[in-house]
Design a protein around this motif. Structure first.
Motif, PDB file in Angstrom:
ATOM      1  N   ASP A  78       0.734  -1.258  -0.023  1.00 28.46           N
ATOM      2  CA  ASP A  78       0.088   0.043  -0.035  1.00 28.46           C
ATOM      3  C   ASP A  78       0.866   1.314   0.097  1.00 28.46           C
ATOM      4  N   ASN A  79       0.206   2.421  -0.157  1.00 29.89           N
ATOM      5  CA  ASN A  79       0.847   3.785   0.081  1.00 29.89           C
ATOM      6  C   ASN A  79       1.930   3.946  -1.304  1.00 29.89           C
ATOM      7  N   LEU A  80       1.372   3.636  -2.251  1.00 33.65           N
ATOM      8  CA  LEU A  80       2.520   3.619  -3.346  1.00 33.65           C
ATOM      9  C   LEU A  80       2.276   4.826  -4.275  1.00 33.65           C
ATOM     10  N   MET A  97       5.838   7.125 -10.163  1.00 32.59           N
ATOM     11  CA  MET A  97       6.180   8.334 -11.061  1.00 32.59           C
ATOM     12  C   MET A  97       7.490   8.626 -11.461  1.00 32.59           C
ATOM     13  N   THR A  98       8.310   8.761 -10.478  1.00 35.45           N
ATOM     14  CA  THR A  98       9.498   9.282 -10.964  1.00 35.45           C
ATOM     15  C   THR A  98      10.557   8.173 -10.204  1.00 35.45           C
ATOM     16  N   GLN A  99      10.118   7.048  -9.886  1.00 39.30           N
ATOM     17  CA  GLN A  99      11.176   6.026  -9.106  1.00 39.30           C
ATOM     18  C   GLN A  99      10.530   4.589  -9.375  1.00 39.30           C
ATOM     19  N   VAL A 100      11.436   3.529  -9.052  1.00 39.32           N
ATOM     20  CA  VAL A 100      10.766   2.169  -9.021  1.00 39.32           C
ATOM     21  C   VAL A 100      11.042   1.481  -7.905  1.00 39.32           C
ATOM     22  N   ALA A 101       9.828   1.001  -7.327  1.00 37.09           N
ATOM     23  CA  ALA A 101       9.987   0.414  -5.685  1.00 37.09           C
ATOM     24  C   ALA A 101      10.166  -0.989  -6.208  1.00 37.09           C
ATOM     25  N   GLU A 102      10.837  -1.493  -5.054  1.00 32.31           N
ATOM     26  CA  GLU A 102      11.473  -2.925  -4.825  1.00 32.31           C
ATOM     27  C   GLU A 102      10.776  -3.383  -3.937  1.00 32.31           C
ATOM     28  N   ILE A 103       9.956  -4.584  -3.949  1.00 33.66           N
ATOM     29  CA  ILE A 103       9.024  -5.081  -3.154  1.00 33.66           C
ATOM     30  C   ILE A 103       9.309  -6.624  -2.753  1.00 33.66           C
ATOM     31  N   LEU A 130       8.461 -10.327  -2.267  1.00 32.47           N
ATOM     32  CA  LEU A 130       7.399 -11.052  -2.556  1.00 32.47           C
ATOM     33  C   LEU A 130       6.918 -11.848  -1.427  1.00 32.47           C
ATOM     34  N   ALA A 131       7.743 -12.157  -0.464  1.00 28.91           N
ATOM     35  CA  ALA A 131       7.344 -12.737   0.867  1.00 28.91           C
ATOM     36  C   ALA A 131       6.397 -12.054   1.588  1.00 28.91           C
ATOM     37  N   THR A 132       6.602 -10.728   1.764  1.00 30.80           N
ATOM     38  CA  THR A 132       5.835  -9.940   2.829  1.00 30.80           C
ATOM     39  C   THR A 132       5.046  -8.737   2.162  1.00 30.80           C
ATOM     40  N   GLY A 133       5.183  -8.328   0.939  1.00 32.13           N
ATOM     41  CA  GLY A 133       4.867  -7.009   0.539  1.00 32.13           C
ATOM     42  C   GLY A 133       5.466  -5.820   0.913  1.00 32.13           C
ATOM     43  N   LYS A 134       6.614  -6.042   1.779  1.00 30.67           N
ATOM     44  CA  LYS A 134       6.976  -4.789   2.174  1.00 30.67           C
ATOM     45  C   LYS A 134       8.124  -4.166   0.951  1.00 30.67           C
ATOM     46  N   VAL A 135       8.014  -2.516   1.071  1.00 32.19           N
ATOM     47  CA  VAL A 135       8.717  -2.016   0.338  1.00 32.19           C
ATOM     48  C   VAL A 135      10.327  -2.195   0.731  1.00 32.19           C
ATOM     49  N   LEU A 136      11.526  -2.581  -0.119  1.00 32.52           N
ATOM     50  CA  LEU A 136      12.656  -2.860   0.504  1.00 32.52           C
ATOM     51  C   LEU A 136      13.570  -1.658   0.011  1.00 32.52           C
ATOM     52  N   ASN A 137      13.448  -1.204  -1.385  1.00 32.67           N
ATOM     53  CA  ASN A 137      14.150  -0.098  -1.850  1.00 32.67           C
ATOM     54  C   ASN A 137      13.488   0.672  -2.775  1.00 32.67           C
ATOM     55  N   ARG A 138      13.939   2.119  -3.104  1.00 33.34           N
ATOM     56  CA  ARG A 138      13.264   2.679  -4.063  1.00 33.34           C
ATOM     57  C   ARG A 138      14.435   3.188  -4.926  1.00 33.34           C
ATOM     58  N   ASN A 150       6.280  10.066 -20.795  1.00 29.68           N
ATOM     59  CA  ASN A 150       6.324  11.636 -20.987  1.00 29.68           C
ATOM     60  C   ASN A 150       7.776  12.100 -21.576  1.00 29.68           C
ATOM     61  N   ASP A 151       8.794  11.226 -21.373  1.00 30.38           N
ATOM     62  CA  ASP A 151      10.000  11.838 -21.773  1.00 30.38           C
ATOM     63  C   ASP A 151      10.660  10.681 -22.800  1.00 30.38           C
ATOM     64  N   SER A 152      10.027   9.788 -23.310  1.00 34.47           N
ATOM     65  CA  SER A 152      10.316   8.838 -24.606  1.00 34.47           C
ATOM     66  C   SER A 152      11.757   8.378 -24.380  1.00 34.47           C
ATOM     67  N   LYS A 153      11.854   7.768 -23.207  1.00 25.48           N
ATOM     68  CA  LYS A 153      13.111   6.993 -22.802  1.00 25.48           C
ATOM     69  C   LYS A 153      12.962   5.685 -22.250  1.00 25.48           C
ATOM     70  N   VAL A 154      13.934   4.971 -22.334  1.00 29.05           N
ATOM     71  CA  VAL A 154      14.197   3.385 -21.798  1.00 29.05           C
ATOM     72  C   VAL A 154      15.442   3.477 -20.893  1.00 29.05           C
ATOM     73  N   TRP A 155      14.838   3.060 -19.695  1.00 25.28           N
ATOM     74  CA  TRP A 155      16.028   3.108 -18.654  1.00 25.28           C
ATOM     75  C   TRP A 155      16.340   1.772 -18.382  1.00 25.28           C
ATOM     76  N   ALA A 156      17.428   1.565 -17.473  1.00 19.39           N
ATOM     77  CA  ALA A 156      17.844   0.194 -16.862  1.00 19.39           C
ATOM     78  C   ALA A 156      18.209   0.330 -15.635  1.00 19.39           C
ATOM     79  N   ILE A 157      17.876  -0.566 -14.572  1.00 19.37           N
ATOM     80  CA  ILE A 157      18.451  -0.693 -13.235  1.00 19.37           C
ATOM     81  C   ILE A 157      19.100  -2.178 -13.283  1.00 19.37           C
ATOM     82  N   THR A 158      20.283  -1.979 -12.995  1.00 19.80           N
ATOM     83  CA  THR A 158      21.258  -3.267 -12.671  1.00 19.80           C
ATOM     84  C   THR A 158      21.961  -2.996 -11.681  1.00 19.80           C
ATOM     85  N   LYS A 159      21.722  -4.040 -10.746  1.00 12.88           N
ATOM     86  CA  LYS A 159      22.114  -4.364  -9.485  1.00 12.88           C
ATOM     87  C   LYS A 159      22.141  -2.898  -8.610  1.00 12.88           C
ATOM     88  N   GLY A 160      21.135  -2.407  -8.718  1.00 13.22           N
ATOM     89  CA  GLY A 160      20.806  -0.947  -8.100  1.00 13.22           C
ATOM     90  C   GLY A 160      21.219   0.136  -8.522  1.00 13.22           C
TER      91      GLY A 160
END
Length: 282
Positions: free
Chosen positions: A86-88, A106-112, A114-122, A149-159
């Motif tokens: 919740d609260n995303l 909107m401006t970040q990616v949340a890492e959750i 799966l076992a608990t539903g808790k947000v671990l990182n953003r 809205n910015d027509s881009k593709v980003w990648a997150i690799t090991k944070g």
């Protein structure tokens, strides 16, 4: 003799093309959830847990909305846990890597977890305007993200966040799918693009009438894609397209779809209609 061989070859090629184009799918309604899901934007099938995750915007898709949540559903469409997380902030696309669920805000990616539903990182993405879909290369551990809205593709690799691609021909980038070391991108002009992330080479697979929201692979280079307004398309292996459903006259959206290949079941979030619909592919 040569003339006969040429005639037979042309005839054979025509037959193969005809069979290829004849292969198609039909959508058969199976179930629809109740309307406790508020503004569902994305559905993700989790083969490990054998459940569905639904990203519910729960209001308007803007920066001010902090009441979005992830719901957990059974394969019968029944809600197991309405607010798994919740609260995303205006949740949209999702992906699973290992034991974690990733979802765009909107401006970040949340890492959750799966076992608990808790947000671990953003993971904030610098200059992000409207992060939308996610696709994951599970072999390389890369989380791909679009900014519509910015027509881009980003990648997150090991944070670590890095820019993959920007500029023409990208426009209103939305849907994403990783398939065989390629990243498929749903462009705002209706083009389904294939990106080689190593060389940055782009090619067009097919084109539909409007911006592509959801993409799923059906195998043998065939796909189902959606337009948010309510259109669902089948894309043949040769790139030809076939409109399978159009609920836009009823203002019934078809947002970011999920797919269970084992049962050939397609899951369609209806956005403002506040439900998820399941269709079997026949």
């Amino acid at each position: 003799m040569a003339k006969l061989f040429l005639t037979l070859s042309i005839s054979l090629m025509a037959s193969i093309l005809s069979v290829s184009q004849a292969q198609t799918v039909d959508l058969k309604p199976v179930w629809e959830t109740d309307t406790t899901l508020r503004t569902p934007e994305s559905v993700l099938w989790d083969p490990g847990q054998k459940v569905l995750y639904v990203a519910c915007i729960n209001g308007s898709p803007n920066l001010e909305n902090k009441s979005s949540y992830i719901a957990k559903l059974g394969l019968d469409g029944k809600v197991i846990q309405l607010k798994f997380t919740d609260n995303l902030n205006s949740t949209k696309g999702m992906g699973i890597l290992g034991d974690k669920l990733y979802v765009t805000e909107m401006t970040q990616v949340a890492e959750i977890a799966l076992a608990t539903g808790k947000v671990l990182n953003r993971y904030p993405i610098e200059g992000a305007k409207f992060l939308n879909d996610i696709a994951i290369d599970t072999k390389k551990g890369v989380v791909y993200v679009t900014d519509s809205n910015d027509s881009k593709v980003w990648a997150i690799t090991k944070g670590k966040v890095s820019l993959v691609l920007a500029g023409d021909p990208l426009k209103g980038t939305n849907g994403l799918l990783v398939e065989n070391d390629q990243v498929l991108i749903g462009n705002g002009d209706g083009s389904l693009l294939s990106l080689n992330p190593a060389t940055k080479q782009l090619r067009t697979i097919a084109k539909v009438s409007g911006g592509i929201d959801g993409i799923v692979a059906l195998g043998n280079k065939t796909y189902m894609v959606t337009e948010w307004a309510g259109k669902i398309w089948y894309i043949h292996a040769d790139g030809t397209t076939e409109l399978k459903m159009d609920t836009s006259p009823q203002k019934l959206s078809s947002a970011d779809i999920g797919y269970n290949p084992a049962t050939r079941m397609l899951f369609v979030p209806t956005f403002y209609h506040n439900t998820v619909k399941a269709y079997s592919l026949n």
